[in-house]
Design a protein around this motif. Structure first.
Motif, PDB file in Angstrom:
ATOM      1  N   GLU A  40       0.957  -1.270  -0.057  1.00 14.00           N
ATOM      2  CA  GLU A  40       0.074  -0.142  -0.124  1.00 14.00           C
ATOM      3  C   GLU A  40       0.945   1.152  -0.107  1.00 14.00           C
ATOM      4  O   GLU A  40       1.936   1.307   0.674  1.00 14.00           O
ATOM      5  CB  GLU A  40      -1.030  -0.020   1.149  1.00 14.00           C
ATOM      6  CG  GLU A  40      -1.795   1.226   1.556  1.00 14.00           C
ATOM      7  CD  GLU A  40      -2.825   1.010   2.550  1.00 14.00           C
ATOM      8  OE1 GLU A  40      -4.092   1.010   2.488  1.00 14.00           O
ATOM      9  OE2 GLU A  40      -2.224   0.805   3.639  1.00 14.00           O
ATOM     10  N   CYS A  52      -1.520   7.742  -4.215  1.00 13.72           N
ATOM     11  CA  CYS A  52      -1.784   6.970  -2.689  1.00 13.72           C
ATOM     12  C   CYS A  52      -2.824   6.175  -2.927  1.00 13.72           C
ATOM     13  O   CYS A  52      -3.993   6.413  -3.683  1.00 13.72           O
ATOM     14  CB  CYS A  52      -1.856   7.988  -1.774  1.00 13.72           C
ATOM     15  SG  CYS A  52      -0.158   8.684  -1.504  1.00 13.72           S
ATOM     16  N   ASP A  53      -2.816   4.935  -2.227  1.00 11.40           N
ATOM     17  CA  ASP A  53      -4.047   4.084  -2.217  1.00 11.40           C
ATOM     18  C   ASP A  53      -4.916   4.600  -0.965  1.00 11.40           C
ATOM     19  O   ASP A  53      -6.169   4.650  -1.013  1.00 11.40           O
ATOM     20  CB  ASP A  53      -3.490   2.775  -1.529  1.00 11.40           C
ATOM     21  CG  ASP A  53      -2.740   2.218  -2.712  1.00 11.40           C
ATOM     22  OD1 ASP A  53      -3.345   1.870  -3.800  1.00 11.40           O
ATOM     23  OD2 ASP A  53      -1.694   1.773  -2.452  1.00 11.40           O
ATOM     24  N   ARG A  54      -4.123   5.191   0.025  1.00  4.15           N
ATOM     25  CA  ARG A  54      -5.038   6.036   1.220  1.00  4.15           C
ATOM     26  C   ARG A  54      -4.087   6.915   1.568  1.00  4.15           C
ATOM     27  O   ARG A  54      -2.994   7.059   1.278  1.00  4.15           O
ATOM     28  CB  ARG A  54      -5.382   4.996   2.380  1.00  4.15           C
ATOM     29  CG  ARG A  54      -6.259   3.852   1.968  1.00  4.15           C
ATOM     30  CD  ARG A  54      -6.734   3.176   3.560  1.00  4.15           C
ATOM     31  NE  ARG A  54      -5.340   2.684   4.045  1.00  4.15           N
ATOM     32  CZ  ARG A  54      -4.796   3.080   5.564  1.00  4.15           C
ATOM     33  NH1 ARG A  54      -5.665   3.989   5.981  1.00  4.15           N
ATOM     34  NH2 ARG A  54      -3.929   2.480   5.794  1.00  4.15           N
ATOM     35  N   THR A  90      -9.295   6.206   1.622  1.00  3.12           N
ATOM     36  CA  THR A  90      -8.924   6.282   0.284  1.00  3.12           C
ATOM     37  C   THR A  90      -9.282   7.596  -0.251  1.00  3.12           C
ATOM     38  O   THR A  90     -10.280   8.398   0.286  1.00  3.12           O
ATOM     39  CB  THR A  90      -9.812   5.126  -0.668  1.00  3.12           C
ATOM     40  OG1 THR A  90     -11.028   5.344  -0.402  1.00  3.12           O
ATOM     41  CG2 THR A  90      -9.719   3.607   0.307  1.00  3.12           C
ATOM     42  N   HIS A 139     -11.384   8.145  -2.935  1.00  2.59           N
ATOM     43  CA  HIS A 139     -12.555   8.008  -3.173  1.00  2.59           C
ATOM     44  C   HIS A 139     -13.316   8.311  -2.071  1.00  2.59           C
ATOM     45  O   HIS A 139     -14.536   9.122  -1.881  1.00  2.59           O
ATOM     46  CB  HIS A 139     -12.913   6.545  -3.716  1.00  2.59           C
ATOM     47  CG  HIS A 139     -14.285   6.478  -3.850  1.00  2.59           C
ATOM     48  ND1 HIS A 139     -14.976   6.937  -4.895  1.00  2.59           N
ATOM     49  CD2 HIS A 139     -15.310   5.846  -3.331  1.00  2.59           C
ATOM     50  CE1 HIS A 139     -16.196   6.408  -5.139  1.00  2.59           C
ATOM     51  NE2 HIS A 139     -16.532   5.977  -4.102  1.00  2.59           N
ATOM     52  N   GLU A 140     -12.994   7.962  -0.916  1.00  2.00           N
ATOM     53  CA  GLU A 140     -13.707   7.779   0.364  1.00  2.00           C
ATOM     54  C   GLU A 140     -13.681   9.376   1.040  1.00  2.00           C
ATOM     55  O   GLU A 140     -14.642   9.853   1.406  1.00  2.00           O
ATOM     56  CB  GLU A 140     -13.250   6.795   1.494  1.00  2.00           C
ATOM     57  CG  GLU A 140     -13.403   5.343   1.243  1.00  2.00           C
ATOM     58  CD  GLU A 140     -12.728   4.601   2.102  1.00  2.00           C
ATOM     59  OE1 GLU A 140     -13.222   3.263   2.495  1.00  2.00           O
ATOM     60  OE2 GLU A 140     -11.782   4.973   2.760  1.00  2.00           O
TER      61      GLU A 140
END
Length: 331
Positions: free
Chosen positions: A28, A196-198, A212, A214-215
């Motif tokens: 990650e 980045c993934d998160r 994330t 998106h979140e």
């Protein structure tokens, strides 16, 4: 998994970290973002064991990080940790040997990473003769030369040209694909959003938002982007008559004047008005060329959550050291 649990750290009267916690999974890429002084560098130095923590724990795969694990971490400090009068190649081999590689392995790794990062032709040059961008490439090579199991990078993209940014971005992606957890801090939020993934947003020593991309982008208020073929005054007046106060589109920078194509672009909080009523109000100003939901970018979210996290308190003058700098400072 790299896990940071409830870190607290004070320097004199300043509490630099306040219960900071995060997790980075194998493979990650975790973006660590925050304003200057938010505590990012302090947290990274604690992960490396450079600083001690007042309380809290840093663990790798469920066990507290010890010296053996730290030797296997690749760390890139914001201030370059290189010897300016030492040759690039000799220096990288030296760092590799410190991490336990044999002489032949250290030489192979040095050749591999200087080739990959585009500084192979500078192996025999002293670091001080390199441009700042090439010094940054060598600094990354120093973090990678021992094949680390974890990567912790503090502002790795600082001072790099676009070509070097692409090279370094691909290196981080490749290391993550191989299962290495990567954590890096950066003020270049477009890169963080892209790589980045998160992401964890830090303010005043604590994580104030995490998730994330998106979140995070879907956690804010719903917005609608409008582009109307009319002057700003006419558009603002039409929307005001419907009880809506538009905001400038951050991608345009201002709504005080129409763009080169004659359109006035604004953002409206969708919670303030029914979308069809909003469309009718916009049409009363002129032809509508864009009417679409808009998700805030990371830069917008960063501003929102960091400002919201700032408590109102009186301004205090900090103590100053002999060179005029505040003594109670954290990074």
């Amino acid at each position: 998994m790299l896990e940071v649990q409830d870190l607290n750290k004070s320097f004199g009267t300043l509490q630099a970290l306040k219960g900071l916690s995060l997790r980075v999974q194998p493979g990650e890429i975790f973006g660590f973002v925050g304003s200057n002084g938010a505590g990012k560098t302090t947290a990274m130095r604690i992960m490396l064991g450079v600083l001690s923590t007042d309380s809290g724990r840093v663990s790798w795969n469920g066990k507290e990080v010890d010296d053996d694990v730290r030797r296997k971490i690749g760390y890139m400090p914001e201030e370059r940790g290189l010897y300016p009068k030492m040759q690039v190649g000799r220096q990288l081999e030296y760092f590799a040997r410190l991490h336990g590689l044999g002489k032949a392995e250290a030489t192979r790794a040095t050749e591999q990473w200087t080739d990959r990062l585009g500084v192979a032709g500078r192996r025999n040059d002293n670091v001080q003769k390199l441009s700042l961008g090439n010094q940054q490439r060598v600094q990354l090579a120093a973090a990678l030369v021992h094949d680390p199991i974890i990567l912790v990078l503090d502002e790795p993209f600082s001072g790099l040209d676009p070509v070097a940014v692409d090279v370094m971005s691909q290196v981080l992606k490749d290391k993550a694909k191989s299962g290495v957890p990567v954590i890096f801090s950066s003020h270049q939020l477009d890169l963080v959003e892209r790589l980045c993934d998160r992401v964890g947003i830090v303010s005043r020593g604590s994580i104030v938002a995490e998730g994330t991309i998106h979140e995070l982008r879907n956690a804010g208020k719903p917005q609608i982007a409008l582009a109307v073929s009319a002057g700003p005054d006419r558009v603002h007046a039409a929307l005001a008559s419907a009880g809506v106060k538009p905001q400038p589109d951050p991608l345009e920078g201002t709504s005080d004047a129409p763009s080169a194509d004659g359109l006035t672009r604004v953002i409206v909080d969708a919670e303030e008005i029914d979308d069809q009523a909003l469309l009718r109000a916009a049409l009363s100003a002129g032809p509508v060329h864009e009417f679409a939901p808009r998700r805030p970018h990371l830069a917008d979210l960063f501003k929102d959550v960091v400002v919201a996290a700032q408590p109102e308190e009186p301004t205090q003058k900090g103590r100053r050291g002999i060179f005029g700098r505040r003594k109670d400072t954290a990074r």
